[in-house]
Write a protein that holds these residues in place. Structure first.
Motif, PDB file in Angstrom:
ATOM      1  N   PRO A 301       0.745  -1.170   0.159  1.00 47.07           N
ATOM      2  CA  PRO A 301       0.004  -0.152   0.240  1.00 47.07           C
ATOM      3  C   PRO A 301       1.079   1.211   0.122  1.00 47.07           C
ATOM      4  CG  PRO A 301      -0.864  -1.487   1.558  1.00 47.07           C
ATOM      5  CD  PRO A 301       0.676  -2.029   1.109  1.00 47.07           C
ATOM      6  N   LEU A 302       0.316   2.263  -0.639  1.00 46.88           N
ATOM      7  CA  LEU A 302       1.231   3.460  -0.728  1.00 46.88           C
ATOM      8  C   LEU A 302       1.164   4.036   0.560  1.00 46.88           C
ATOM      9  CD1 LEU A 302      -0.412   5.069  -3.813  1.00 46.88           C
ATOM     10  CD2 LEU A 302       1.926   4.186  -3.750  1.00 46.88           C
ATOM     11  N   SER A 303       0.237   3.908   1.434  1.00 45.53           N
ATOM     12  CA  SER A 303       0.374   4.399   2.870  1.00 45.53           C
ATOM     13  C   SER A 303       1.618   3.869   3.706  1.00 45.53           C
ATOM     14  CB  SER A 303      -0.832   4.282   3.649  1.00 45.53           C
ATOM     15  OG  SER A 303      -1.117   2.768   3.590  1.00 45.53           O
ATOM     16  N   ASN A 304       2.150   2.803   3.385  1.00 42.96           N
ATOM     17  CA  ASN A 304       3.412   1.926   3.833  1.00 42.96           C
ATOM     18  C   ASN A 304       4.508   2.590   3.468  1.00 42.96           C
ATOM     19  OD1 ASN A 304       1.241   0.561   5.362  1.00 42.96           O
ATOM     20  ND2 ASN A 304       1.678  -1.316   4.363  1.00 42.96           N
ATOM     21  N   ILE A 305       4.671   3.449   2.526  1.00 40.82           N
ATOM     22  CA  ILE A 305       5.813   3.740   1.958  1.00 40.82           C
ATOM     23  C   ILE A 305       6.315   5.099   2.715  1.00 40.82           C
ATOM     24  CG2 ILE A 305       7.052   4.946  -0.243  1.00 40.82           C
ATOM     25  CD1 ILE A 305       5.127   3.754  -1.731  1.00 40.82           C
ATOM     26  N   PRO A 306       7.403   4.912   3.428  1.00 37.30           N
ATOM     27  CA  PRO A 306       8.113   5.712   4.276  1.00 37.30           C
ATOM     28  C   PRO A 306       8.481   7.186   3.411  1.00 37.30           C
ATOM     29  CG  PRO A 306       9.753   4.159   4.092  1.00 37.30           C
ATOM     30  CD  PRO A 306       8.392   3.727   3.220  1.00 37.30           C
ATOM     31  N   PHE A 307       8.536   8.303   4.544  1.00 41.11           N
ATOM     32  CA  PHE A 307       9.130   9.380   3.878  1.00 41.11           C
ATOM     33  C   PHE A 307      10.719   9.239   3.829  1.00 41.11           C
ATOM     34  CE2 PHE A 307      10.698  13.630   4.656  1.00 41.11           C
ATOM     35  CZ  PHE A 307      10.135  14.406   3.606  1.00 41.11           C
ATOM     36  N   PRO A 308      11.385   9.735   2.947  1.00 38.67           N
ATOM     37  CA  PRO A 308      11.026  10.647   1.606  1.00 38.67           C
ATOM     38  C   PRO A 308      10.600   9.577   0.363  1.00 38.67           C
ATOM     39  CG  PRO A 308      13.297  10.387   1.866  1.00 38.67           C
ATOM     40  CD  PRO A 308      12.867   9.661   2.930  1.00 38.67           C
ATOM     41  N   LEU A 309      10.871   8.458   0.500  1.00 34.00           N
ATOM     42  CA  LEU A 309      10.412   7.529  -0.576  1.00 34.00           C
ATOM     43  C   LEU A 309       9.018   7.896  -1.015  1.00 34.00           C
ATOM     44  CD1 LEU A 309      12.273   4.244   0.272  1.00 34.00           C
ATOM     45  CD2 LEU A 309      12.784   5.940  -1.521  1.00 34.00           C
ATOM     46  N   SER A 310       8.053   8.239  -0.168  1.00 28.39           N
ATOM     47  CA  SER A 310       6.606   8.463  -0.580  1.00 28.39           C
ATOM     48  C   SER A 310       6.585   9.764  -1.708  1.00 28.39           C
ATOM     49  CB  SER A 310       5.786   8.827   0.720  1.00 28.39           C
ATOM     50  OG  SER A 310       6.464   9.882   1.381  1.00 28.39           O
ATOM     51  N   LEU A 311       7.561  10.505  -1.567  1.00 28.61           N
ATOM     52  CA  LEU A 311       7.814  11.790  -2.407  1.00 28.61           C
ATOM     53  C   LEU A 311       8.133  11.289  -3.888  1.00 28.61           C
ATOM     54  CD1 LEU A 311       9.520  14.329  -0.357  1.00 28.61           C
ATOM     55  CD2 LEU A 311       7.136  14.296  -0.574  1.00 28.61           C
ATOM     56  N   ILE A 312       8.741  10.320  -3.939  1.00 26.11           N
ATOM     57  CA  ILE A 312       9.278   9.731  -5.215  1.00 26.11           C
ATOM     58  C   ILE A 312       8.014   9.138  -5.978  1.00 26.11           C
ATOM     59  CG2 ILE A 312      10.903   8.216  -6.441  1.00 26.11           C
ATOM     60  CD1 ILE A 312      12.734   8.665  -4.191  1.00 26.11           C
ATOM     61  N   SER A 313       7.273   8.559  -4.864  1.00 25.28           N
ATOM     62  CA  SER A 313       5.957   7.528  -5.774  1.00 25.28           C
ATOM     63  C   SER A 313       5.040   8.594  -6.405  1.00 25.28           C
ATOM     64  CB  SER A 313       5.316   6.767  -4.607  1.00 25.28           C
ATOM     65  OG  SER A 313       4.855   7.820  -3.584  1.00 25.28           O
ATOM     66  N   ASN A 314       5.012   9.836  -6.047  1.00 23.84           N
ATOM     67  CA  ASN A 314       4.333  10.832  -6.573  1.00 23.84           C
ATOM     68  C   ASN A 314       4.587  10.991  -8.247  1.00 23.84           C
ATOM     69  OD1 ASN A 314       2.772  11.142  -4.353  1.00 23.84           O
ATOM     70  ND2 ASN A 314       4.105  12.767  -3.342  1.00 23.84           N
ATOM     71  N   ILE A 315       5.642  10.625  -8.667  1.00 24.73           N
ATOM     72  CA  ILE A 315       6.095  11.262  -9.957  1.00 24.73           C
ATOM     73  C   ILE A 315       6.329   9.812 -10.975  1.00 24.73           C
ATOM     74  CG2 ILE A 315       7.107  13.328  -9.454  1.00 24.73           C
ATOM     75  CD1 ILE A 315       9.918  11.871  -9.454  1.00 24.73           C
ATOM     76  N   ILE A 316       5.984   8.774 -10.364  1.00 25.74           N
ATOM     77  CA  ILE A 316       5.817   7.434 -10.993  1.00 25.74           C
ATOM     78  C   ILE A 316       4.540   7.203 -11.721  1.00 25.74           C
ATOM     79  CG2 ILE A 316       6.096   4.813 -10.641  1.00 25.74           C
ATOM     80  CD1 ILE A 316       7.920   5.436  -8.229  1.00 25.74           C
ATOM     81  N   PRO A 317       4.530   7.076 -13.043  1.00 24.66           N
ATOM     82  CA  PRO A 317       3.223   6.988 -13.858  1.00 24.66           C
ATOM     83  C   PRO A 317       2.491   5.741 -13.529  1.00 24.66           C
ATOM     84  CG  PRO A 317       5.029   7.735 -15.213  1.00 24.66           C
ATOM     85  CD  PRO A 317       5.616   7.435 -13.861  1.00 24.66           C
ATOM     86  N   THR A 318       3.157   4.508 -13.209  1.00 25.64           N
ATOM     87  CA  THR A 318       2.794   3.429 -12.770  1.00 25.64           C
ATOM     88  C   THR A 318       1.697   3.556 -11.480  1.00 25.64           C
ATOM     89  OG1 THR A 318       4.541   2.354 -13.403  1.00 25.64           O
ATOM     90  CG2 THR A 318       3.010   0.806 -12.738  1.00 25.64           C
ATOM     91  N   ARG A 319       1.887   4.267 -10.758  1.00 28.34           N
ATOM     92  CA  ARG A 319       1.135   4.533  -9.357  1.00 28.34           C
ATOM     93  C   ARG A 319      -0.182   5.053  -9.818  1.00 28.34           C
ATOM     94  NH1 ARG A 319       1.888   8.838  -4.661  1.00 28.34           N
ATOM     95  NH2 ARG A 319      -0.230   8.770  -4.159  1.00 28.34           N
ATOM     96  N   TYR A 320      -0.307   5.722 -10.990  1.00 24.82           N
ATOM     97  CA  TYR A 320      -1.715   6.368 -11.131  1.00 24.82           C
ATOM     98  C   TYR A 320      -2.325   5.595 -12.191  1.00 24.82           C
ATOM     99  CZ  TYR A 320       0.700  10.456  -9.380  1.00 24.82           C
ATOM    100  OH  TYR A 320       1.433  11.349  -8.368  1.00 24.82           O
ATOM    101  N   PHE A 321      -1.508   4.355 -13.054  1.00 22.63           N
ATOM    102  CA  PHE A 321      -2.463   3.670 -13.934  1.00 22.63           C
ATOM    103  C   PHE A 321      -2.811   2.621 -13.307  1.00 22.63           C
ATOM    104  CE2 PHE A 321      -2.371   0.240 -17.110  1.00 22.63           C
ATOM    105  CZ  PHE A 321      -3.100   0.735 -18.013  1.00 22.63           C
ATOM    106  N   ILE A 322      -2.099   1.932 -12.122  1.00 20.01           N
ATOM    107  CA  ILE A 322      -2.683   0.821 -11.283  1.00 20.01           C
ATOM    108  C   ILE A 322      -3.926   0.968 -10.958  1.00 20.01           C
ATOM    109  CG2 ILE A 322      -2.225  -0.614  -9.415  1.00 20.01           C
ATOM    110  CD1 ILE A 322       0.676  -0.674  -9.972  1.00 20.01           C
ATOM    111  N   PRO A 323      -4.416   2.164 -10.054  1.00 18.07           N
ATOM    112  CA  PRO A 323      -5.893   2.248  -9.831  1.00 18.07           C
ATOM    113  C   PRO A 323      -6.835   2.280 -10.986  1.00 18.07           C
ATOM    114  CG  PRO A 323      -4.192   3.864  -8.762  1.00 18.07           C
ATOM    115  CD  PRO A 323      -3.617   3.035  -9.634  1.00 18.07           C
ATOM    116  N   ILE A 324      -6.297   2.713 -12.059  1.00 21.83           N
ATOM    117  CA  ILE A 324      -7.200   3.004 -12.989  1.00 21.83           C
ATOM    118  C   ILE A 324      -7.460   1.361 -13.841  1.00 21.83           C
ATOM    119  CG2 ILE A 324      -7.471   3.348 -15.475  1.00 21.83           C
ATOM    120  CD1 ILE A 324      -5.737   6.078 -14.858  1.00 21.83           C
ATOM    121  N   ILE A 325      -6.702   0.686 -13.892  1.00 23.22           N
ATOM    122  CA  ILE A 325      -6.822  -0.756 -14.508  1.00 23.22           C
ATOM    123  C   ILE A 325      -7.430  -1.517 -13.293  1.00 23.22           C
ATOM    124  CG2 ILE A 325      -4.478  -1.636 -13.878  1.00 23.22           C
ATOM    125  CD1 ILE A 325      -4.506  -2.986 -16.228  1.00 23.22           C
TER     126      ILE A 325
END
Length: 367
Positions: A301-325
């Motif tokens: 889950p994205l909520s389990n990603i610790p800071f500052p790696l959670s900031l990197i996840s915001n610029i990963i396109p896969t993060r936004y396509f997975i909820p869509i599919i």
């Protein structure tokens, strides 16, 4: 017109290289099969050692109830010595010890403790084991009419969207997203780097073809290849894993070309920066595959990603396509639930295109 000519040239070179064609279609299918069949997040068939000091019909019925689900099963412990030894040897992941007065105390209306030892090496698995044994025990007490003080509050839960708890409905769409990110980006980065290694990039620099036209031509070619990969992977997922659209498919159908375009632009961006194919493959595997696998919400889950790696996840396109599919094949909420993700995909695609264009513009010979 020149963009289309560049696209046709790239497609012709792609089709002439059988190894690249195999990389584009065979490896994605292998990845789909490995991830689709191998990854299972729900623990099943957990070995449990039981030591029954009571050996009564009631205690044996309790043991049968523990093994009645597909989560717990009898371990290979031979019953000699303490059950802690089974945990120490790794034969069992949990041990249940039933006391000698188990049946008598319950029939007398007294509380009878049952000791449960859980291997905490794997914390997540330990939580699953503990919750499963507790839930099974509560069910046994209610089913055997041993609960003397029934609760005034009864919770009746129902699993929404995926009532059959098919893990493939969760894993396979995420796997498709990772595949559509890795392989188009890998192919486009290799195509760009080969221009450097073979020296043909000099001819492009000396021609009137602009950086934008070169990037768009190559990107369009591998967008077509990526959509071909998407068609094959989704078709196999429908046939083998039983994926079906849960609602309006248009968000998925519109976002897929945008996501594949983002992947090709990422590959071209990498290809404009690295000097050879080996480095390109390593760069895509490291920055593309690992982030798509670990920082996109595919498994964790994205909520389990610790800071500052959670900031990197915001610029990963896969993060936004997975909820869509996953919405397309599991939830089915449609545009209302995924419009933001589609917007972010478009912005990231434009950002990657601009970076690749600027990298190539710096490499071109001045007029």
């Amino acid at each position: 017109m020149r963009i289309w000519s560049q696209c046709v040239k790239e497609l012709a070179q792609f089709l002439r290289d059988r190894l690249t064609v195999a990389l584009a279609f065979i490896l994605p299918l292998l990845t789909l099969f490995i991830f689709g069949f191998a990854i299972r997040l729900e623990a099943k068939n957990i070995p449990v050692a039981v030591q029954d000091f009571d050996n009564s019909p009631l205690s044996r019925s309790y043991i049968e109830r523990l093994y009645a689900t597909n989560q717990l099963q009898s371990s290979r412990w031979d019953g000699i010595g303490s059950p802690q030894a089974a945990l120490d040897q790794g034969i069992a992941k949990a041990a249940v010890i039933i006391p000698p007065e188990f049946s008598r105390r319950i029939k007398a209306g007294e509380t009878s403790p049952v000791q449960v030892l859980v291997d905490g090496t794997d914390v997540n698995n330990a939580r699953v084991i503990r919750s499963s044994i507790e839930a099974t025990t509560r069910f046994f007490v209610r089913n055997s009419q041993l609960q003397t003080n029934p609760s005034l509050i009864q919770v009746r839960s129902r699993i929404w969207f995926n009532p059959g708890r098919q893990e493939s409905l969760y894993i396979v769409p995420g796997t498709c997203a990772v595949i559509l990110w890795i392989y188009p980006s890998l192919l486009s980065s290799i195509a760009m780097v080969r221009e450097k290694e073979q020296g043909t990039i000099i001819q492009v620099y000396a021609s009137s073809l602009s950086a934008e036209e070169l990037i768009l031509g190559k990107g369009l070619a591998y967008l077509i290849v990526g959509l071909g990969i998407a068609a094959v992977v989704i078709s196999i997922s429908v046939i083998i894993f039983g994926l079906r659209f849960a609602g309006d498919p248009t968000p998925f159908l519109i976002s897929t070309p945008i996501f594949v375009a983002s992947a090709t632009m990422f590959g071209l961006m990498v290809g404009t920066r690295v000097p050879n194919v080996t480095t390109a493959v390593q760069a895509v595997a490291t920055t593309g595959f690992l982030t798509a696998l670990l920082l996109s919400g595919f498994i964790y889950p994205l909520s389990n990603i610790p800071f500052p790696l959670s900031l990197i996840s915001n610029i990963i396109p896969t993060r936004y396509f997975i909820p869509i599919i996953r919405d397309g094949f599991v939830r089915g909420t449609g545009w209302l639930g995924v419009w933001f993700y589609l917007l972010m995909l478009m912005l990231l695609c434009l950002l990657l295109f601009n970076i690749a264009r600027r990298n190539l513009s710096r490499m071109q010979l001045p007029d």
